[in-house]
Write an enzyme that holds these catalytic residues in place. Structure first.
Site: not given
Ligand SMILES: Cc1cc2nc3c(=O)[nH]c(=O)nc-3n(C[C@H](O)[C@H](O)[C@H](O)COP(=O)(O)OP(=O)(O)OC[C@H]3O[C@@H](n4cnc5c(N)ncnc54)[C@H](O)[C@@H]3O)c2cc1C
Length: 339
Positions: A135, A186
């Site tokens: 990660d 990823r």
């Molecule tokens: C499988 C996976 C692994 C990840 N690994 C890492 C990593 O190693 N390092 C790192 O920095 N980040 C990691 N992340 C987190 C990532 O960086 C984002 O912070 C997170 O995915 C929210 O961003 P988004 O792309 O969904 O878009 P956003 O624009 O934040 O969200 C889009 C929509 O998704 C929904 N949503 C998003 N987050 C949430 C929540 N917490 N609760 C409820 N609804 C939500 C809402 O409907 C929102 O409007 C990971 C995410 C995923 C999915």
């Protein structure tokens, strides 16, 4: 501002003591975390696998401060690998370099990860090695993590890859390094508090870069993971692969446990590979705070529940507690500015 404050609090031991002490935070954590034990994580993985979703198991923990903790995390991750194999789960593993002692001694950390990769390789047999993803943590660790993947590949460990964050200005270069290696990436937006000098302050830039980097990975990457819940971006991915004739089997969507289960199921029904990131373990505090920071509505829900437990009534409930949490977060930010 609220997002930044929550991300700051995710690193505060005082806030950790306060938040983990309330039953409702534990309840809230249950939405995003499969349980405290490996057995609970296996049960969650089985349900997801039953619905056609693959899993990445994540034993929660980061920034360990002693060698004993780093060794304990290594032993636990090896136990997870053996359990995945024994239980026949459709699962791989996600780990954090600081969980293995990156802050203590990079060589110690690397040796621990090598032990994990070696065991993942042995357990794979003819069915292919179990994949272990590093990660990505805050930008303080980006170069070290990317370089670690390069070093591990040079040693012959090809069952590892990492995560790149579209909010970081440096990511296009890192992307090319990982593509050159053929290491799996990823792609995420990024979940940490970063200065404007290293990360785009505007979400629109992060989203725009995500789409550009996603297209680059779909064209040239090795089985990339498009990890987002952003429907506009997911639609852009579907359009792109359709227009370019890219096979649905050459990439996967990834989402977090407890987030947009409807979308996870819908994409699977449409024939896309979907993997759910399933965290478990007792060290859920920083993970929960990052999930709250991503979506303020999550915090209002938690604030309302805390108010209910503490006996504040009517409309005053969420307002009182939400205001309290917000004030705490702002105070923490102000404190940080002064120090
Ligand atoms: C499988 C996976 C692994 C990840 N690994 C890492 C990593 O190693 N390092 C790192 O920095 N980040 C990691 N992340 C987190 C990532 O960086 C984002 O912070 C997170 O995915 C929210 O961003 P988004 O792309 O969904 O878009 P956003 O624009 O934040 O969200 C889009 C929509 O998704 C929904 N949503 C998003 N987050 C949430 C929540 N917490 N609760 C409820 N609804 C939500 C809402 O409907 C929102 O409007 C990971 C995410 C995923 C999915």
């Amino acid at each position: 501002m609220l997002k930044q404050s929550l991300l700051y609090l995710s690193q505060s031991p005082t806030a950790k003591r306060m938040v983990t002490g309330t039953p409702v935070s534990r309840q809230m954590a249950q939405r995003f975390v499969a349980g405290d034990t490996l057995e609970e994580a296996v049960a969650a993985a089985r349900v997801l696998n039953g619905a056609g979703l693959s899993v990445s198991l994540d034993y929660l923990g980061e920034s360990v401060e002693s060698r004993e903790e780093g060794e304990a995390a290594t032993d636990m991750v090896i136990r997870i690998l053996e359990t995945v194999k024994r239980e026949g789960l459709d699962a791989n593993i996600s780990v954090k370099p600081t969980q293995f002692g990156l802050d203590i001694d990079p060589e110690f950390c690397r040796r621990n990860i090598e032990m994990v990769l070696q065991r993942a390789r042995e357990l794979g047999d003819g069915a292919g090695e179990i994949f272990v993803r590093l990660d990505m943590e805050s930008s303080e660790y980006t170069e070290r993590t990317v370089a670690l993947v390069e070093a591990l590949w040079a040693e012959g460990f090809h069952n590892t890859g990492t995560v790149l964050q579209s909010y970081l200005r440096r990511t296009p270069d890192d992307l090319e390094r990982m593509i050159a290696l053929r290491a799996r990436v990823r792609l995420v937006k990024g979940a940490y508090k970063e200065p404007d000098t290293v990360a785009f302050p505007d979400k629109a830039d992060t989203d725009r870069m995500f789409v550009e980097e996603m297209e680059r990975l779909l064209d040239a990457g090795n089985y990339p993971a498009i990890a987002t819940h952003d429907e506009a971006i997911i639609d852009a991915a579907r359009r792109y692969v359709w227009e370019k004739g890219i096979s649905k089997d050459s990439f996967e969507f990834q989402m977090l446990y407890g987030v947009r289960r409807d979308l996870q199921a819908r994409l699977r029904e449409e024939g896309y590979n979907v993997r759910v990131y399933v965290p478990f373990g007792e060290s859920w505090y920083p993970y929960l705070m990052r999930r709250l920071a991503e979506r303020p509505a999550n915090m209002l829900f938690m604030a309302g529940s805390i108010a209910k437990e503490s006996g504040v009534s009517g409309l005053a409930r969420p307002l009182a507690i939400g205001g309290g949490i917000l004030a705490g977060a702002l105070a923490a930010l102000a404190w940080r500015r002064r120090h």
